[in-house]
Every structure is written in structure tokens, then in C-alpha cells.
Design a protein around this motif. Structure first.
Motif, PDB file in Angstrom:
ATOM      1  N   UNK A  96      14.188  -5.302 -10.584  1.00 11.39           N
ATOM      2  CA  UNK A  96      13.228  -4.528 -11.377  1.00 11.39           C
ATOM      3  C   UNK A  96      11.926  -4.325 -10.619  1.00 11.39           C
ATOM      4  N   UNK A  97      11.456  -5.353  -9.945  1.00  4.91           N
ATOM      5  CA  UNK A  97      10.226  -5.226  -9.149  1.00  4.91           C
ATOM      6  C   UNK A  97      10.417  -4.199  -8.031  1.00  4.91           C
ATOM      7  N   UNK A  98      11.567  -4.230  -7.384  1.00  7.28           N
ATOM      8  CA  UNK A  98      11.827  -3.293  -6.297  1.00  7.28           C
ATOM      9  C   UNK A  98      11.863  -1.857  -6.815  1.00  7.28           C
ATOM     10  N   UNK A  99      12.506  -1.651  -7.949  1.00  8.70           N
ATOM     11  CA  UNK A  99      12.549  -0.307  -8.535  1.00  8.70           C
ATOM     12  C   UNK A  99      11.141   0.186  -8.868  1.00  8.70           C
ATOM     13  N   UNK A 100      10.305  -0.701  -9.396  1.00  8.40           N
ATOM     14  CA  UNK A 100       8.925  -0.333  -9.738  1.00  8.40           C
ATOM     15  C   UNK A 100       8.132   0.044  -8.489  1.00  8.40           C
ATOM     16  N   UNK A 101       8.332  -0.690  -7.415  1.00 10.25           N
ATOM     17  CA  UNK A 101       7.633  -0.393  -6.153  1.00 10.25           C
ATOM     18  C   UNK A 101       8.001   1.011  -5.674  1.00 10.25           C
ATOM     19  N   UNK A 102       9.282   1.336  -5.710  1.00 15.86           N
ATOM     20  CA  UNK A 102       9.725   2.647  -5.234  1.00 15.86           C
ATOM     21  C   UNK A 102       9.119   3.753  -6.092  1.00 15.86           C
ATOM     22  N   UNK A 103       9.165   3.592  -7.398  1.00 10.01           N
ATOM     23  CA  UNK A 103       8.634   4.614  -8.301  1.00 10.01           C
ATOM     24  C   UNK A 103       7.146   4.850  -8.035  1.00 10.01           C
ATOM     25  N   UNK A 104       6.390   3.770  -7.953  1.00 13.02           N
ATOM     26  CA  UNK A 104       4.946   3.875  -7.732  1.00 13.02           C
ATOM     27  C   UNK A 104       4.659   4.434  -6.333  1.00 13.02           C
ATOM     28  N   UNK A 105       5.434   4.019  -5.355  1.00  8.49           N
ATOM     29  CA  UNK A 105       5.232   4.501  -3.987  1.00  8.49           C
ATOM     30  C   UNK A 105       5.422   6.009  -3.895  1.00  8.49           C
ATOM     31  N   UNK A 106       6.460   6.519  -4.538  1.00  6.18           N
ATOM     32  CA  UNK A 106       6.704   7.963  -4.501  1.00  6.18           C
ATOM     33  C   UNK A 106       5.508   8.726  -5.053  1.00  6.18           C
ATOM     34  N   UNK A 107       4.937   8.214  -6.145  1.00 11.65           N
ATOM     35  CA  UNK A 107       3.758   8.875  -6.727  1.00 11.65           C
ATOM     36  C   UNK A 107       2.578   8.822  -5.758  1.00 11.65           C
ATOM     37  N   UNK A 108       2.330   7.657  -5.179  1.00 17.51           N
ATOM     38  CA  UNK A 108       1.192   7.498  -4.272  1.00 17.51           C
ATOM     39  C   UNK A 108       1.356   8.333  -3.006  1.00 17.51           C
ATOM     40  N   UNK A 109       2.549   8.307  -2.444  1.00 20.62           N
ATOM     41  CA  UNK A 109       2.777   9.065  -1.213  1.00 20.62           C
ATOM     42  C   UNK A 109       2.636  10.561  -1.456  1.00 20.62           C
ATOM     43  N   UNK A 110       3.055  11.028  -2.606  1.00 17.78           N
ATOM     44  CA  UNK A 110       2.924  12.444  -2.938  1.00 17.78           C
ATOM     45  C   UNK A 110       1.449  12.851  -2.967  1.00 17.78           C
ATOM     46  N   UNK A 111       0.607  12.019  -3.559  1.00 18.48           N
ATOM     47  CA  UNK A 111      -0.834  12.294  -3.605  1.00 18.48           C
ATOM     48  C   UNK A 111      -1.416  12.312  -2.193  1.00 18.48           C
ATOM     49  N   UNK A 112      -1.047  11.341  -1.382  1.00 19.29           N
ATOM     50  CA  UNK A 112      -1.586  11.256  -0.022  1.00 19.29           C
ATOM     51  C   UNK A 112      -1.150  12.441   0.842  1.00 19.29           C
ATOM     52  N   UNK A 113       0.068  12.896   0.643  1.00 20.30           N
ATOM     53  CA  UNK A 113       0.546  14.074   1.382  1.00 20.30           C
ATOM     54  C   UNK A 113      -0.260  15.300   0.951  1.00 20.30           C
ATOM     55  N   UNK A 114      -0.455  15.453  -0.360  1.00 20.08           N
ATOM     56  CA  UNK A 114      -1.215  16.590  -0.881  1.00 20.08           C
ATOM     57  C   UNK A 114      -2.655  16.578  -0.356  1.00 20.08           C
ATOM     58  N   UNK A 115      -3.226  15.384  -0.218  1.00 21.12           N
ATOM     59  CA  UNK A 115      -4.599  15.253   0.292  1.00 21.12           C
ATOM     60  C   UNK A 115      -4.658  15.415   1.806  1.00 21.12           C
ATOM     61  N   UNK A 116      -3.514  15.328   2.479  1.00 20.74           N
ATOM     62  CA  UNK A 116      -3.487  15.430   3.934  1.00 20.74           C
ATOM     63  C   UNK A 116      -4.033  14.185   4.620  1.00 20.74           C
ATOM     64  N   UNK A 117      -3.989  13.074   3.942  1.00 20.98           N
ATOM     65  CA  UNK A 117      -4.531  11.824   4.483  1.00 20.98           C
ATOM     66  C   UNK A 117      -3.436  11.091   5.260  1.00 20.98           C
ATOM     67  N   UNK A 118      -3.237  11.501   6.501  1.00 18.53           N
ATOM     68  CA  UNK A 118      -2.138  10.967   7.315  1.00 18.53           C
ATOM     69  C   UNK A 118      -2.277   9.478   7.613  1.00 18.53           C
ATOM     70  N   UNK A 119      -3.498   9.023   7.866  1.00 19.73           N
ATOM     71  CA  UNK A 119      -3.709   7.607   8.171  1.00 19.73           C
ATOM     72  C   UNK A 119      -3.347   6.712   6.995  1.00 19.73           C
ATOM     73  N   UNK A 120      -3.838   7.069   5.810  1.00 18.11           N
ATOM     74  CA  UNK A 120      -3.535   6.276   4.622  1.00 18.11           C
ATOM     75  C   UNK A 120      -2.062   6.429   4.216  1.00 18.11           C
ATOM     76  N   UNK A 121      -1.492   7.599   4.480  1.00 14.97           N
ATOM     77  CA  UNK A 121      -0.062   7.814   4.217  1.00 14.97           C
ATOM     78  C   UNK A 121       0.763   6.833   5.042  1.00 14.97           C
TER      79      UNK A 121
END
Length: 161
Positions: A96-121
Motif C-alpha cells: 500500500x505504501x508503494x502504491x501511494x508513492x507511485x500515485x503521488x510521484x506521478x502527480x508531482x512529476x507532472x507538475x515539475x515537467x509542466x514547470x520545466x524544472x529539470x533539476x527538481x524533476x
């Protein structure tokens, strides 16, 4: 609840297979998570891989084996109902913890890609994959009979992406 006689009978049934006779669990299930780790590792260099990450979905232990080419898949599916609670509960909590990490990561990575923040990505993708690896190590330990899990502080730190 699984009684000890039933468990002992199932331990004999899985002997000589790739299913642990200690727990009745198989490490092949972790391949489901290896797949998403590999995809997440590619996102910083190929941001379009995020779409593949978002298509990845949690899969129950038994569903993973139903869909797999694992040689003892029917035995793994059936044996899961006989896994003692002392292994099953921490195993399922870890998943369950692993599934939660993946779900949250996808959301965060999508925001970082949209912002163009390659370093933080790159940093976030690295942190996510390390967290998933830590949880996979714990899950593997449980599969092999270890009672060692992560402390609540370790879990909180790994989940705080």
C-alpha cells in the motif's frame, strides 16, 4: 486466520518452487514494482515516459500472478489465501505504501515537467525510485520471512516526497 496445520501443509506444497516455504509468498510479485521504477528512472531524460508511468496501476498479488507467465502462478495464487497474518499484514501494508508513492510521484512529476524544472524533476524522480527500492527491500525481506519492517519514522520519511 490461517491455522498452523494448514500453513504446514502449504509449506510442503510449495517446496521446490520459487515460492517461499517460509511465508508462501513469491518475490516475482515485486516485478510489478520493478517495472514502474524503471519507468520513473527514465522520466528526467524522457519526460514523455510519464504517460507510461500514469498508465501503470496497482495490482493485487493474486492479479499479478493471474496475468503473469510465472511457472507456478496457480500455486502462488492459491497459496496467498494461506499466508499467515504475521507475514500477510506487513506485506500488504508495505505494498500500500508503494502504491501511494507511485500515485503521488506521478502527480508531482507532472507538475515539475509542466514547470520545466529539470533539476527538481531529476531530484524528485531519484528520491521516488530510492523510496520505492527501500520498500521493495522490505517487501522482499517479508517474502523471505523477515519480521523486519520500517519504523513509522522511516515510512513517513519515505512517503514525504
Amino acid at each position: 486466520m490461517v491455522d498452523e496445520a494448514d500453513f504446514a501443509e502449504w509449506q510442503k506444497k510449495v517446496e521446490g518452487t520459487n515460492i517461499s516455504s517460509t511465508t508462501l509468498l513469491a518475490t516475482d510479485y515485486l516485478n510489478h514494482f520493478n517495472e514502474i521504477v524503471m519507468l520513473l528512472e527514465m522520466v528526467p531524460d524522457m519526460p514523455d515516459m510519464l504517460e507510461d508511468c500514469k498508465e501503470w496501476a496497482p495490482k493485487s498479488y493474486q492479479d499479478h500472478f493471474r496475468d503473469s507467465a510465472f511457472s507456478d502462478k496457480e500455486l502462488a495464487i492459491e497459496a496467498y489465501d494461506h499466508v499467515p497474518e504475521r507475514f500477510r499484514r506487513p506485506f500488504e501494508e508495505t505494498i500500500e505504501h508503494m502504491n501511494a508513492i507511485v500515485f503521488r510521484a506521478n502527480e508531482q512529476l507532472e507538475v515539475l515537467i509542466a514547470e520545466g524544472n529539470e533539476g527538481l524533476l531529476r531530484e524528485t524522480a531519484g528520491t521516488v525510485t530510492l523510496s520505492l527500492q527501500r520498500f521493495m527491500d522490505v517487501a522482499s525481506g517479508i517474502i523471505h520471512g523477515s519480521a523486519k519492517t520500517m519504523s513509522q519514522d522511516e515510512i513517513d520519511a519515505a512517503l514525504a516526497l
